[in-house]
Enzyme design. Structure first.
Site, PDB file in Angstrom:
ATOM      1  N   GLU A 104     -21.586  18.625   7.789  1.00 52.94           N
ATOM      2  CA  GLU A 104     -20.645  17.613   7.285  1.00 52.94           C
ATOM      3  C   GLU A 104     -20.704  16.366   8.178  1.00 52.94           C
ATOM      4  O   GLU A 104     -20.589  15.237   7.692  1.00 52.94           O
ATOM      5  CB  GLU A 104     -19.214  18.158   7.216  1.00 52.94           C
ATOM      6  CG  GLU A 104     -19.007  19.389   6.318  1.00 52.94           C
ATOM      7  CD  GLU A 104     -19.371  19.218   4.854  1.00 52.94           C
ATOM      8  OE1 GLU A 104     -19.813  18.125   4.459  1.00 52.94           O
ATOM      9  OE2 GLU A 104     -19.224  20.192   4.085  1.00 52.94           O
ATOM     10  N   TYR A 111     -23.622   8.581   5.292  1.00 55.74           N
ATOM     11  CA  TYR A 111     -22.903   7.604   4.473  1.00 55.74           C
ATOM     12  C   TYR A 111     -22.452   6.396   5.293  1.00 55.74           C
ATOM     13  O   TYR A 111     -22.382   5.278   4.773  1.00 55.74           O
ATOM     14  CB  TYR A 111     -21.742   8.274   3.729  1.00 55.74           C
ATOM     15  CG  TYR A 111     -22.260   9.273   2.714  1.00 55.74           C
ATOM     16  CD1 TYR A 111     -23.142   8.871   1.716  1.00 55.74           C
ATOM     17  CD2 TYR A 111     -21.916  10.621   2.769  1.00 55.74           C
ATOM     18  CE1 TYR A 111     -23.661   9.775   0.796  1.00 55.74           C
ATOM     19  CE2 TYR A 111     -22.427  11.539   1.853  1.00 55.74           C
ATOM     20  CZ  TYR A 111     -23.299  11.106   0.871  1.00 55.74           C
ATOM     21  OH  TYR A 111     -23.810  11.999  -0.032  1.00 55.74           O
ATOM     22  N   GLU A 213     -24.585  20.960   0.227  1.00 59.55           N
ATOM     23  CA  GLU A 213     -23.334  21.222  -0.502  1.00 59.55           C
ATOM     24  C   GLU A 213     -23.456  22.473  -1.373  1.00 59.55           C
ATOM     25  O   GLU A 213     -22.506  23.229  -1.526  1.00 59.55           O
ATOM     26  CB  GLU A 213     -22.935  20.019  -1.374  1.00 59.55           C
ATOM     27  CG  GLU A 213     -22.641  18.732  -0.616  1.00 59.55           C
ATOM     28  CD  GLU A 213     -21.577  18.874   0.460  1.00 59.55           C
ATOM     29  OE1 GLU A 213     -20.872  19.902   0.514  1.00 59.55           O
ATOM     30  OE2 GLU A 213     -21.459  17.945   1.278  1.00 59.55           O
ATOM     31  N   HIS A 216     -22.891  25.284   0.917  1.00 59.96           N
ATOM     32  CA  HIS A 216     -21.487  25.398   1.331  1.00 59.96           C
ATOM     33  C   HIS A 216     -20.670  26.081   0.245  1.00 59.96           C
ATOM     34  O   HIS A 216     -19.853  26.961   0.511  1.00 59.96           O
ATOM     35  CB  HIS A 216     -20.867  24.016   1.604  1.00 59.96           C
ATOM     36  CG  HIS A 216     -21.573  23.237   2.673  1.00 59.96           C
ATOM     37  ND1 HIS A 216     -21.389  21.890   2.876  1.00 59.96           N
ATOM     38  CD2 HIS A 216     -22.485  23.622   3.603  1.00 59.96           C
ATOM     39  CE1 HIS A 216     -22.142  21.488   3.878  1.00 59.96           C
ATOM     40  NE2 HIS A 216     -22.827  22.517   4.327  1.00 59.96           N
TER      41      HIS A 216
HETATM   42 FE   LIG Z   1     -20.786  17.310   2.932  1.00 58.29          FE
HETATM   43 FE   LIG Z   2     -19.899  20.458   2.223  1.00 57.77          FE
END
Ligand SMILES: [Fe+2]
Ligand SMILES: [Fe+2]
Length: 337
Positions: A104, A111, A213, A216
């Protein structure tokens, strides 16, 4: 109580790794390390030239997207530390969550770098990072997240069935609605640009983020499966109803974001097709959780059907030397897109 009688959601900070009670979580931790990537590997150069070519509608869409990305992963990381790490009582699972926290952080860094590249003007940057406060369509999604964070914030330990139910709803919210729906919606816009030959740098970074993701979400669903085996009484009609309502709410929150992004619609991307896509994804999440689908929608985005295959191809063919560790075995991408 001996350690073998404990359940995953029983309060505490279990330390014993041998004998290993949840080896699957440990294997997921090891698999995740094989997928290490860094932001510096992503070349955002050609994106800047592409951005200048976009229509005002497309530029608006990108502006909103990066503003959402500016805070989305930080919200997930905070919930991971404040709630998931606290209550999933397995050192194997906590190893995985530690690794996820690092991922993360890489997403947040990606970003941040993206926004700095796309938005040279400091005032535009500040506005994007402040999106949760000043862009209503993003604030609504953030408020959805905060509602489910606040639900469990006061829980120090999961003593009762009601506590565990609240925790499960938080876990499912983050996996199915935030990582599994909000992010998938955002990725769809990115791949729509890529399908038109635009924003290759953003698409490349998104490939790695998408892959992370997916894992996750897959981990969280395995936690849910484990709890279901250990405490099946938690998975009653009430939970199914609450999860279904939550997903419907998430689809609506993402859709009002979609209306903001699409405006009157762009060729191949509009709120109707986005609604269909989100409903299709929501159904997949419900089915993965063992609940009945509610929408019956088909995926309208052919570029997302291909994504699973393409992403793996990219991962193995485009950067074979970039691995920090040798990759052996297969990649577990068992979630649908
Ligand atoms: Fe993420
Ligand atoms: Fe994530």
């Amino acid at each position: 109580m001996s350690s073998t009688e404990k359940n995953l959601l029983d309060p505490g900070f279990e330390l014993t790794l041998r004998p290993m009670r949840y080896p699957d979580f440990y294997e997921r931790y090891r698999d995740a390390i094989k997928n290490t990537w860094t932001v510096e590997e992503v070349d955002l150069h050609s994106d800047v030239a592409d951005l200048a070519k976009l229509t005002p509608g497309e530029q608006h869409m990108i502006g909103r997207l990066v503003a959402f990305f500016a805070t989305g992963d930080s919200i997930v990381a905070n919930n991971l530390v404040l709630t998931l790490y606290k209550h999933i009582n397995s050192p194997e699972a906590r190893l995985y969550l530690s690794r996820q926290l690092f991922e993360e952080a890489v997403h947040v860094q990606f970003y941040l770098t993206l926004l700095d590249t796309y938005l040279p003007d400091p005032a535009d940057r500040a506005a994007a990072f402040d999106a949760v406060e000043n862009i209503p369509s993003i604030r609504e999604k953030a408020e959805f997240c905060f509602k489910w964070i606040n639900e469990v914030e006061k829980l120090d330990s999961l003593q009762t069935q009601a506590d565990r139910r609240r925790f499960l709803l938080n876990l499912i919210c983050f996996a199915a609605c935030i990582e599994g729906l909000f992010f998938y919606g955002a990725f769809a816009y990115v791949y729509w640009f890529r399908s038109r030959g635009l924003l290759h740098g953003l698409a490349t970074g998104t490939n790695w983020v998408f892959r992370d993701e997916t894992m996750h979400m897959s981990f969280a669903f395995e936690v849910v499966d484990t709890v279901r085996k250990e405490e099946p009484e938690l998975f009653d009609d009430q939970l199914q109803q609450e999860v279904t309502d939550m997903l419907r709410e998430a689809v609506e929150a993402e859709l009002q974001f979609g209306r903001d992004l699409c405006g009157e619609g762009l060729p191949g991307m509009n709120t109707d097709s986005m609604r269909q896509y989100l409903e299709c994804v929501a159904d997949q999440r419900l089915q993965r959780l063992g609940f009945a689908p509610v929408y019956g929608s088909e995926n309208p985005f052919s570029f997302m059907e291909l994504q699973g295959v393409q992403e793996l191809t990219n991962f193995f063919e485009r950067r074979p030397s970039a691995y920090q560790v040798a990759v052996e075995g297969t990649v577990d991408l068992d979630e649908d897109f």
